[in-house]
Scaffold this active site. Structure first.
Site, PDB file in Angstrom:
ATOM      1  N   VAL A   1       0.849  -1.201   0.000  1.00 12.08           N
ATOM      2  CA  VAL A   1       0.000   0.000   0.000  1.00 12.08           C
ATOM      3  C   VAL A   1       0.884   1.250   0.000  1.00 12.08           C
ATOM      4  O   VAL A   1       0.588   2.244  -0.658  1.00 12.08           O
ATOM      5  CB  VAL A   1      -0.941  -0.002   1.231  1.00 12.08           C
ATOM      6  N   ALA A   2       1.994   1.162   0.733  1.00 16.53           N
ATOM      7  CA  ALA A   2       2.853   2.339   0.860  1.00 16.53           C
ATOM      8  C   ALA A   2       3.512   2.729  -0.455  1.00 16.53           C
ATOM      9  O   ALA A   2       3.763   3.899  -0.723  1.00 16.53           O
ATOM     10  CB  ALA A   2       3.921   2.077   1.915  1.00 16.53           C
TER      11      ALA A   2
ATOM     12  N   GLU B   1      -1.152   6.791  -4.210  1.00 17.22           N
ATOM     13  CA  GLU B   1      -2.590   6.800  -4.530  1.00 17.22           C
ATOM     14  C   GLU B   1      -3.093   8.160  -5.005  1.00 17.22           C
ATOM     15  O   GLU B   1      -4.003   8.253  -5.808  1.00 17.22           O
ATOM     16  CB  GLU B   1      -3.419   6.360  -3.312  1.00 17.22           C
TER      17      GLU B   1
ATOM     18  N   ASP C   1       4.489  32.971 -38.684  1.00 16.93           N
ATOM     19  CA  ASP C   1       4.079  33.786 -39.827  1.00 16.93           C
ATOM     20  C   ASP C   1       4.311  35.235 -39.464  1.00 16.93           C
ATOM     21  O   ASP C   1       4.388  35.572 -38.289  1.00 16.93           O
ATOM     22  CB  ASP C   1       2.575  33.627 -40.071  1.00 16.93           C
TER      23      ASP C   1
ATOM     24  N   ASP D   1      -2.052  29.378 -41.075  1.00 17.46           N
ATOM     25  CA  ASP D   1      -3.462  29.745 -41.133  1.00 17.46           C
ATOM     26  C   ASP D   1      -4.191  29.164 -42.341  1.00 17.46           C
ATOM     27  O   ASP D   1      -5.380  28.958 -42.312  1.00 17.46           O
ATOM     28  CB  ASP D   1      -3.616  31.275 -41.096  1.00 17.46           C
TER      29      ASP D   1
ATOM     30  N   ASP E   1      -1.267  24.900 -45.050  1.00 15.15           N
ATOM     31  CA  ASP E   1      -0.336  24.870 -43.914  1.00 15.15           C
ATOM     32  C   ASP E   1      -0.561  23.617 -43.074  1.00 15.15           C
ATOM     33  O   ASP E   1       0.274  23.275 -42.233  1.00 15.15           O
ATOM     34  CB  ASP E   1      -0.543  26.096 -43.011  1.00 15.15           C
TER      35      ASP E   1
ATOM     36  N   ASN F   1       6.818   8.162  -0.364  1.00 13.45           N
ATOM     37  CA  ASN F   1       6.496   6.728  -0.518  1.00 13.45           C
ATOM     38  C   ASN F   1       7.713   5.854  -0.236  1.00 13.45           C
ATOM     39  O   ASN F   1       7.621   4.840   0.444  1.00 13.45           O
ATOM     40  CB  ASN F   1       6.007   6.436  -1.932  1.00 13.45           C
TER      41      ASN F   1
ATOM     42  N   ASN G   1      -0.835   8.907   2.219  1.00 19.57           N
ATOM     43  CA  ASN G   1      -0.655   9.098   0.779  1.00 19.57           C
ATOM     44  C   ASN G   1      -1.718   9.988   0.161  1.00 19.57           C
ATOM     45  O   ASN G   1      -1.456  10.719  -0.782  1.00 19.57           O
ATOM     46  CB  ASN G   1      -0.642   7.741   0.063  1.00 19.57           C
TER      47      ASN G   1
HETATM   48  P1  ATP Z   1       2.484  35.501 -43.662  1.00 21.03           P
HETATM   49  O1  ATP Z   1       3.520  36.508 -43.359  1.00 21.03           O
HETATM   50  O2  ATP Z   1       1.554  35.342 -42.541  1.00 21.03           O
HETATM   51  O3  ATP Z   1       2.997  34.266 -44.274  1.00 21.03           O
HETATM   52  P2  ATP Z   1       1.832  36.715 -46.068  1.00 21.03           P
HETATM   53  O4  ATP Z   1       0.827  37.769 -46.223  1.00 21.03           O
HETATM   54  O5  ATP Z   1       3.232  37.079 -46.189  1.00 21.03           O
HETATM   55  O6  ATP Z   1       1.510  36.081 -44.715  1.00 21.03           O
HETATM   56  P3  ATP Z   1       0.368  35.399 -48.035  1.00 21.03           P
HETATM   57  O7  ATP Z   1      -0.890  35.940 -47.489  1.00 21.03           O
HETATM   58  O8  ATP Z   1       0.437  33.995 -48.469  1.00 21.03           O
HETATM   59  O9  ATP Z   1       1.548  35.549 -47.042  1.00 21.03           O
HETATM   60  O10 ATP Z   1       0.771  36.339 -49.236  1.00 21.03           O
HETATM   61  C1  ATP Z   1       1.875  36.073 -50.023  1.00 21.03           C
HETATM   62  C2  ATP Z   1       2.056  37.179 -51.034  1.00 21.03           C
HETATM   63  O11 ATP Z   1       0.936  37.175 -51.909  1.00 21.03           O
HETATM   64  C3  ATP Z   1       2.078  38.564 -50.423  1.00 21.03           C
HETATM   65  O12 ATP Z   1       3.358  38.950 -50.068  1.00 21.03           O
HETATM   66  C4  ATP Z   1       1.564  39.426 -51.548  1.00 21.03           C
HETATM   67  O13 ATP Z   1       2.600  39.731 -52.460  1.00 21.03           O
HETATM   68  C5  ATP Z   1       0.576  38.517 -52.230  1.00 21.03           C
HETATM   69  N1  ATP Z   1      -0.778  38.750 -51.755  1.00 21.03           N
HETATM   70  C6  ATP Z   1      -1.217  38.724 -50.482  1.00 21.03           C
HETATM   71  N2  ATP Z   1      -2.515  38.963 -50.415  1.00 21.03           N
HETATM   72  C7  ATP Z   1      -2.941  39.147 -51.671  1.00 21.03           C
HETATM   73  C8  ATP Z   1      -4.206  39.404 -52.252  1.00 21.03           C
HETATM   74  N3  ATP Z   1      -5.293  39.524 -51.537  1.00 21.03           N
HETATM   75  N4  ATP Z   1      -4.249  39.517 -53.580  1.00 21.03           N
HETATM   76  C9  ATP Z   1      -3.155  39.381 -54.327  1.00 21.03           C
HETATM   77  N5  ATP Z   1      -1.944  39.142 -53.836  1.00 21.03           N
HETATM   78  C10 ATP Z   1      -1.818  39.014 -52.532  1.00 21.03           C
END
Ligand code: ATP
Length: 958
Positions: free
Chosen positions: A311-312, A316, A358, A687, A691, A753, A782
């Site tokens: 038990v010791a 528990e 990111d 995001d 990814d 223990n 315990n």
């Molecule tokens: P993170 O730093 O979080 O990776 P990010 O913005 O650098 O994000 P993305 O959003 O994938 O990465 O964008 C990559 C590239 O695409 C940007 O640097 C820009 O040149 C281009 N881009 C971003 N948003 C748009 C958009 N809405 N329309 C067209 N080109 C875009």
């Protein structure tokens, strides 16, 4: 059937109906959606769009699992043997007057059951809490209601709603497609098919089409991999296909944490160890007795000793303390915006050595404000704040009117049209619905008097090539009003547009990464017309791009192309060629103010921050340098370079690189793998849909709570509710605190223990008659006198150096870094103190007789000393380095409270008659109690001396 009820037959066959028919049946409108009033009515009628919870494990399974533990099984065996012994004594009339038979058996079984129930309650609560947390991170849905796009909680969807989906979204209800653009959906949750399917609104399918082939409908729980779509919600809640097969719902993950696995191993070691010790004590005792010619006369004593030892040895209270600690850790983290999705992350977070983050939104605020625009060799500065569409355009310090500059007007039109975000005014404040990068562009256009709504109707979008992080660009194709209605010549009234076309009927606007867009341009728009682009112009544009990027601006390039017909879907590679260059827009995304300190904290804690971004290398470097992420000698690698590098090359360089720029999501996976091959323990943020593999591969996958797609959240271990890098660092700190506290109370509990087992084993060896501690007393120690202080130690505030030391390896054994030897050492000290007291009390105290004094009270003295010594241990163990007098005694009131309460309880066991009878203790005189307390204090003194000694020797403590 009420006014809104679905026609029963249609419910199953939406795929065989035309879009218009479906809209008619559901009494809704594809452009304006439902009204708020209709939504309310339907919510009443259909209920919320929620799936009923399916439990991961049934209650019964959770309960049974509690008893699969080897230590509890051993206790059950002890209870049975002890019961059998009691039965024999009872039958032979050996019970003392007033003694309760089967006391130990009942107590042990009660503890076993209690432990089972406690474990059950904890685990089912943990499962429920996780399920609730999961809901908390459940996404919003974009719908059209009252004619406007709005974001609502997924549970508020009703049949008839018009829902908008885009890449990364998890579909929130079943629905009939109204329209789509390159829409691809992964339906593996329903069909098991991993390949994404292309969806098509225009199809009308036979009724008998199987689920996997219904290309014009979408299902709840499936994932949008690419493109976008407008969907008429047909079924919600339990009426959806997923609801129907609710058992397929992914159960809340409740995998055992590495710690729980280690505890199972520990149980095995302890049980085996104690069985060996029992064999030695029993075998040795029998042999000794036989050699003295007494045969098996001491067998019953020896069996009792072994039962007590068994038990010791079992801690528990430990499982409950661990569960509570992890649960508290999870709660503390969620209060600080880190939502743990998989329990192991709580303890393993503390081991992170590299955080790959990111940039946009995590290190920066993701509140974009356009600062400059460059077109036709002119750089315009733009003023204004936030998303308020008010500001000035300045050229060489002079405010100019937009009408004076047709080239910037064209650029602004491109900003407004090649854009999926909307600007909304709420209580006087301007907000965006959609991506902040795009929101900044709508705001910019607004500052120049170009209103997105108006231009959207003037040049309606007919097709598009959507944005993705891989493509780093997007295009929209707009119909030029008045052109494609059969009239051959251009009748568009707007001079801005007429400048861009000759006889074409469509205009494509493209925006994206400037280098990439420029490479696809053949012409240059110079105010009122276009000319072939020359090398000097290309050089100037790239120089301006670098100029803006090195100030930390996010730069986008813009172009257009007149078209005679709508390009087919999927022809982006060929269609987005031969473009006419319009200009550059640079926007500022200021770093989050708290990140700089968080980066420094990381460095102090031996954690290396790394920036991974899709943005330009100069933008990335400017921001990384500002935040302290990039340091002297650090390297920047671009996606292109990464592409060319072999895995070995990458592995060799990976420790030197602090910025990865212009990378695509698939590169993230390679980066994580390279770091892991170097033995790093990696946390990685993400995001987007793509990814997900990197998040799964990372040791701690972190998804963004606000901007993250549902798919990325699903793949993650932890969700950042505020998308903030500083939150990762806070969570890491919490992880370290949890792990340190767990180690602390394991040391505390197991040391005790070991001390108990040795003391019990010593009694027969020293030839003392009887067992010093009964199983009941051991259980008391315990559970209560060890358990309460251990719980209090679980909430010990962080030591000041918690983020000033390098991370510990997650693969290290729980006994590493001296914890095992501490336990054994303290166990032995504990035993030595108790044995000396036991030996002395046995021979001297027994001799003193008087009223109320029992000759067996030496046992109670041992019991009391063991309990009270643990109080000193609890106080001293609060810090590994600081002496108790150097600490604030009130900084953990729980420990103080636990020590006071437990001491009072222990005294009650000695001085309250019914308790004394039940626990089989004896009354102690004040002198005897004083002696016990004196001996107990030695434990505290010893630990403090150890700390002092280690400090003097300059050694690192455990
Ligand atoms: P993170 O730093 O979080 O990776 P990010 O913005 O650098 O994000 P993305 O959003 O994938 O990465 O964008 C990559 C590239 O695409 C940007 O640097 C820009 O040149 C281009 N881009 C971003 N948003 C748009 C958009 N809405 N329309 C067209 N080109 C875009």
């Amino acid at each position: 059937m009420s006014a809104h009820s679905l026609p029963e037959k249609a419910a199953a066959v939406w795929h065989s109906l035309e879009v218009d028919k479906s809209l008619e049946l559901l009494k809704t409108n594809a452009d304006s959606g439902l009204t708020s009033q209709e939504v309310q009515q339907r919510l009443q009628e259909y209920g919320p769009n929620e799936l009923e919870e399916t439990a991961g494990r049934s209650a019964w399974e959770i309960l049974v699992d509690q008893f699969k533990n080897i230590m509890l099984l051993m206790l059950i065996a002890v209870a049975i043997i002890s019961g059998a012994l009691d039965l024999i004594s009872w039958q032979q009339g050996e019970l003392k007057p007033g003694e309760v038979p089967f006391k130990d058996t009942i107590a042990i079984l009660a503890i076993v059951i209690l432990n089972g129930i406690l474990g059950y309650v904890q685990e089912s609560r943990a499962e429920k809490a996780l399920a609730a947390l999961k809901k908390l991170s459940s996404p919003n849905v974009r719908v059209i209601r009252d004619g406007k796009p709005v974001e609502i909680a997924g549970k508020d969807l009703v049949p008839g709603d018009v829902m908008l989906v885009e890449a990364g979204v998890q579909v929130a209800a079943d629905g009939r497609l109204i329209e789509q653009s390159n829409l691809q959906i992964r339906e593996s949750a329903l069909t098991g098919e991993a390949e994404a399917v292309n969806k098509r609104a225009e199809l009308v399918l036979p009724e008998e089409t199987s689920l996997g082939d219904r290309l014009n409908v979408v299902y709840q729980g499936t994932e949008v991999v690419q493109g976008r779509g407008k969907i008429l919600v047909t079924n919600t809640g339990m009426k959806t296909e997923l609801g129907k097969i609710a058992s397929m719902l992914q159960a809340v993950e409740s995998e055992p944490t590495p710690l729980q696995q280690r505890m199972t191993q520990l149980g095995n070691v302890l049980v085996t160890g104690s069985l060996i010790l029992v064999a030695i004590v029993v075998g040795g005792g029998v042999i000794q007795n036989m050699m003295q010619g007494k045969g098996f006369s001491n067998l019953q004593d020896l069996v009792e000793v072994s039962l007590s030892m068994a038990v010791a040895v079992v801690p528990e209270g430990l499982p409950a303390v661990i569960t509570v600690t992890l649960a508290l850790g999870t709660q503390r983290m969620v209060r600080r915006n880190a939502l743990i999705r998989k329990l192991p992350a709580v303890e393993t977070l503390g081991s992170v050595t590299t955080i790959c983050s990111d940039k946009t939104g995590t290190l920066t605020q993701n509140k974009m404000v356009v600062q400059s625009a460059y077109t036709n060799n002119k750089t315009f500065r733009v003023t204004g704040e936030g998303y308020t569409p008010k500001g000035e355009f300045q050229l060489e310090g002079q405010t100019i009117s937009i009408n004076q500059s047709p080239e910037i007007q064209t650029l602004l039109v491109a900003c407004a049209l090649c854009n999926d975000s909307f600007l909304q005014q709420e209580q006087g404040e301007w907000k965006i619905l959609g991506d902040p990068t795009e929101g900044a562009l709508v705001t910019l256009a607004g500052k120049g008097g170009i209103e997105k709504d108006q231009w959207d109707s003037k040049l309606p979008r007919v097709s598009e090539f959507p944005f993705s992080s891989e493509r780093k660009r997007m295009s929209v194709i707009c119909r030029v009003e008045g052109v494609n209605d059969g009239v051959s010549s251009l009748t568009s009234p707007d001079p801005v547009i007429s400048n861009l076309l000759q006889s074409e009927k469509y205009l494509m606007f493209t925006k994206g990464s400037p280098e990439l867009i420029l490479a696809r341009c053949t012409h240059f728009h110079a105010g009122t017309g276009s000319t072939p682009v020359n090398d000097q112009q290309r050089r100037d544009i790239l120089a301006e791009n670098d100029q803006m990027a090195s100030k930390g601006l996010r730069v986008l390039g813009f172009a257009y192309k007149p078209l005679t017909e709508i390009p087919p879907e999927g022809s982006d590679e060929t269609s987005e060629q031969g473009l006419v260059w319009l200009g550059l827009i640079g926007m500022l995304d200021a770093p989050r103010p708290e990140v700089r300190a968080a980066v420094q904290e990381c460095r102090d804690a031996g954690i290396r921050p790394v920036m991974i971004t899709g943005d330009h290398q100069l933008t990335a470097r400017a921001i990384a340098t500002d935040l302290g992420i990039a340091q002297e000698g650090d390297r920047v690698i671009t996606g292109q370079e990464l592409q060319r590098m072999s895995d070995q090359d990458l592995e060799q360089n990976v420790d030197l690189v602090s910025i990865y720029a212009r990378v695509a999501p698939e590169h993230k996976l390679r980066i994580v793998q390279a770091l892991q091959r170097r033995g790093r323990f990696v946390a990685m943020t993400g995001d987007g849909v793509n990814d997900a593999p990197a998040l799964k591969q990372a040791d701690i996958g972190i998804a963004m709570g606000i901007t993250g797609t549902d798919v990325s959240k699903e793949a993650s271990d932890m969700v950042l509710l505020d998308d903030n890098f500083a939150t990762i660092v806070t969570a890491t700190k919490e992880g370290r605190v949890v792990y340190t506290n767990i180690r602390r109370f394991i040391k505390y509990i197991l040391g005790s223990n070991i001390g108990e087992v040795i003391t019990i084993a010593a009694a027969p060896i020293l030839g003392l008659g009887g067992v010093p501690l009964s199983p009941l007393q051991i259980l008391w120690m315990n559970l209560v006198t060890d358990g309460l202080p251990a719980l209090a130690l679980a909430v010990e505030p962080p030591e000041p150096d918690v983020m000033k030391r390098p991370p510990f390896s997650p693969r290290e054994s729980i006994f590493a870094r001296g914890l095992g030897s501490y336990m054994i050492r303290i166990g032995i000290i504990f035993a030595i103190i108790s044995i000396i007291l036991m030996e002395w009390a046995y021979h001297h105290v027994q001799a003193v007789t008087g009223p109320g004094l029992d000759p067996e009270r030496w046992k109670t003295m041992v019991f009391t000393t063991l309990c009270v010594a643990q109080m000193g241990h609890a106080i001293a163990i609060r810090s590994n380095t600081r002496l108790t007098i150097e600490m604030n005694p009130f900084s953990n009131l729980f420990v103080l409270g636990a020590v006071v309460v437990t001491t009072i309880l222990q005294l009650m066991l000695i001085y309250v008659a019914p308790l004394r009878n039940f626990f089989g203790t004896h009354w102690l005189s004040p002198t005897e109690l004083g002696i016990c307390i004196g001996f107990s204090a030695l434990m505290f003194v010893w630990i403090e001396l150890e700390k002092l000694f280690l400090r003097l020797m300059g050694k690192k403590p455990v």
